[in-house]
Design an enzyme around this catalytic site. Structure first.
Site, mmCIF file in Angstrom:
data_model
loop_
_atom_site.group_PDB
_atom_site.id
_atom_site.type_symbol
_atom_site.label_atom_id
_atom_site.label_comp_id
_atom_site.label_asym_id
_atom_site.label_seq_id
_atom_site.Cartn_x
_atom_site.Cartn_y
_atom_site.Cartn_z
ATOM 1 N N GLY A 117 0.693 -1.185 0.120
ATOM 2 C CA GLY A 117 -0.032 -0.037 0.144
ATOM 3 C C GLY A 117 0.505 0.840 0.188
ATOM 4 N N GLY A 119 2.915 2.614 -2.637
ATOM 5 C CA GLY A 119 2.774 3.085 -4.211
ATOM 6 C C GLY A 119 4.150 1.897 -4.708
ATOM 7 N N SER A 121 4.046 -1.120 -5.781
ATOM 8 C CA SER A 121 3.821 -2.853 -6.383
ATOM 9 C C SER A 121 4.185 -3.480 -6.191
ATOM 10 C CB SER A 121 4.182 -2.309 -7.804
ATOM 11 O OG SER A 121 4.257 -1.165 -8.091
ATOM 12 N N SER A 122 3.551 -3.966 -5.064
ATOM 13 C CA SER A 122 3.817 -5.308 -4.561
ATOM 14 C C SER A 122 2.539 -6.178 -5.015
ATOM 15 C CB SER A 122 3.171 -4.744 -2.522
ATOM 16 O OG SER A 122 2.359 -4.081 -2.848
ATOM 17 N N SER A 123 1.549 -5.742 -5.789
ATOM 18 C CA SER A 123 1.112 -6.238 -6.001
ATOM 19 C C SER A 123 1.791 -7.276 -7.452
ATOM 20 C CB SER A 123 -1.103 -6.543 -6.099
ATOM 21 O OG SER A 123 -0.176 -4.770 -7.058
ATOM 22 N N ASP A 167 4.520 -1.533 -13.696
ATOM 23 C CA ASP A 167 4.377 -2.288 -12.500
ATOM 24 C C ASP A 167 5.215 -3.504 -12.978
ATOM 25 O OD1 ASP A 167 3.282 0.637 -11.882
ATOM 26 O OD2 ASP A 167 2.336 -0.444 -10.868
HETATM 27 C C1 GLA Z 1 -0.118 2.153 -11.062
HETATM 28 C C2 GLA Z 1 -0.947 1.474 -11.842
HETATM 29 C C3 GLA Z 1 0.498 1.356 -13.057
HETATM 30 C C4 GLA Z 1 0.793 3.068 -13.791
HETATM 31 C C5 GLA Z 1 0.215 3.957 -12.415
HETATM 32 C C6 GLA Z 1 0.855 5.880 -12.395
HETATM 33 O O1 GLA Z 1 0.906 1.698 -10.137
HETATM 34 O O2 GLA Z 1 -0.345 0.039 -11.583
HETATM 35 O O3 GLA Z 1 -0.370 0.979 -14.500
HETATM 36 O O4 GLA Z 1 -0.670 3.795 -14.000
HETATM 37 O O5 GLA Z 1 -0.255 3.644 -10.987
HETATM 38 O O6 GLA Z 1 1.587 5.568 -13.360
#
Ligand code: GLA
Length: 384
Positions: A117, A119, A121-123, A167
């Site tokens: 959570g 930002g 990109s853990s998922s 991501d």
């Molecule tokens: C999230 C989404 C990405 C991208 C970013 C914003 O991380 O998973 O695809 O759109 O937001 O840049």
């Protein structure tokens, strides 16, 4: 870290397992441009999700996350979205096993140090690590891009987030010491060295994780598409905001809803900032690059409206601290992290000052991370 993980998995399974690791990502500039088929500039980080996998004979998918002490069991006959993190694993199986009938079940254990959570990109890291492990165990012969695309589809169909490809791509294609300029339309990419030994990338976590993030995110995507559907009447070659020039947008401003116009203005500007930013990085001009980061934040806050009070406060305060070149909201938005470029020698002072200022205002201490741009997803080989 990896030795420790190997030991933990060995203890858990009591035998060797297939272990894959996949990192989270930072993005220097180019936010929300991916699903508008423009450019992004991510890099993989030195924080990973680890997945350990061994076959079982009861035809079940047994899942456990070491940190949460949670256990789940799913029948492999019926992959469907569920609440919580298991949905990403179910989604990956659904996306990449073409006939959906697996030869055996799997015991899967997940651990890692990508903050959830925040930002980073853990998922996407979870999908990438699991995809890589499945690819090995079932000899699927998938490319890294195939696994990234499966991860993106998993987000769409199993987590209801209409995300772009950034991501998953970054997690699987990261290279130590390099950022990746990705063309999200052609999927061609170029590694750009992040070769600034006197500077550090520092993330400052707002500690805010917005519950509306996915619905607002999907709404931004729709607003961009609404802009495209009007603008393409004036130029048949327009398929996404990537194809729209600023002049065309301004010429038809009155025909767009004000919110849609602002969303389009941000994306068109951000895409140009990314292209200029890559040139500045190649010329080692961090002053100019940092200015673009601040401009990006203003756009994200005012036109794209995906920032929040905490993010805006941080960027405002960070601007005036020693040794800082640039700062902005990173990732999907509505909280998460601020990404900053800070002089190495000022970094520790920077962290204590920003922690103090943030706590004074919001009564909570932000986590701060000194990042290293690292390798992408990999199979973790047990030591022979
Ligand atoms: C999230 C989404 C990405 C991208 C970013 C914003 O991380 O998973 O695809 O759109 O937001 O840049």
């Amino acid at each position: 870290m990896e030795k420790n993980i190997l030991r933990q998995f060995q203890q858990y399974f009591g035998k060797e397992s297939q272990i894959a690791a996949a990192p989270g990502r930072v993005n220097l500039i180019g936010e929300h441009t991916d699903y508008n088929l423009g450019f992004v500039l991510p890099g993989a980080i030195d924080k990973n999700i680890y997945v350990g996998l061994t076959p079982n004979t009861d035809y079940l998918l047994n899942l456990q996350a070491l940190e949460f002490h949670e256990k789940y069991s799913f029948s492999l006959d019926n992959m469907h979205p569920v609440k919580g993190w298991p949905t990403y694993l179910l989604g990956m199986i659904y996306m990449i096993m073409p006939d959906k009938r697996l030869p055996f079940g799997m015991d899967v254990v997940v651990t890692g140090d990508v903050p959830i959570g925040a930002g980073m990109s853990s998922s996407a890291a979870l999908c990438s690590a699991f995809g890589l492990a499945l690819n090995e165990v079932f000899h699927l012969g998938l490319s890294r891009m195939d696994i990234a695309l499966a991860g993106q589809k998993t987000e769409h169909l199993f987590a209801s987030l209409q995300c772009g490809i950034m991501d998953q791509f970054a997690s699987l294609h990261g290279k130590a010491g390099h950022l990746i300029k990705l063309d999200c339309r052609s999927l061609e990419y170029e590694y750009i060295p992040f070769d600034f030994p006197d500077f550090r990338i520092v993330l400052v976590n707002t500690m805010v994780s917005h519950t509306l993030a996915s619905s607002e995110y999907n709404l931004r995507r729709q607003q961009c598409e609404a802009g495209v559907s009007i603008l393409k009447k004036y130029d048949g070659s327009i398929h996404s905001l990537r194809d729209v020039q600023k002049d065309l947008l301004e010429a038809h401003k009155e025909e767009l809803d004000e919110t849609v116009y602002k969303r389009c203005r941000y994306i068109i500007g951000e895409n140009q900032r990314l292209l200029d930013g890559c040139d500045f990085l190649k010329k080692h001009n961090l002053n100019a690059f940092g200015k673009l980061m601040y401009e990006s934040h203003i756009g994200l806050s005012k036109d794209y409206a995906i920032s929040c009070d905490e993010s805006d406060f941080l960027v405002e305060k960070i601007k005036n601290l020693n040794g800082v070149k640039g700062a902005r909201q990173m990732g999907g938005g509505f909280g998460g992290c601020i990404i900053t470029l800070v002089e190495e020698k000022a970094a520790h002072g920077f962290i204590s000052e920003i922690r103090y200022k943030y706590e004074e205002k919001f009564n909570k201490v932000p986590d701060c991370y000194l990042m290293n741009i690292s390798e992408g997803a990999h199979i973790v080989k047990p030591k022979a």
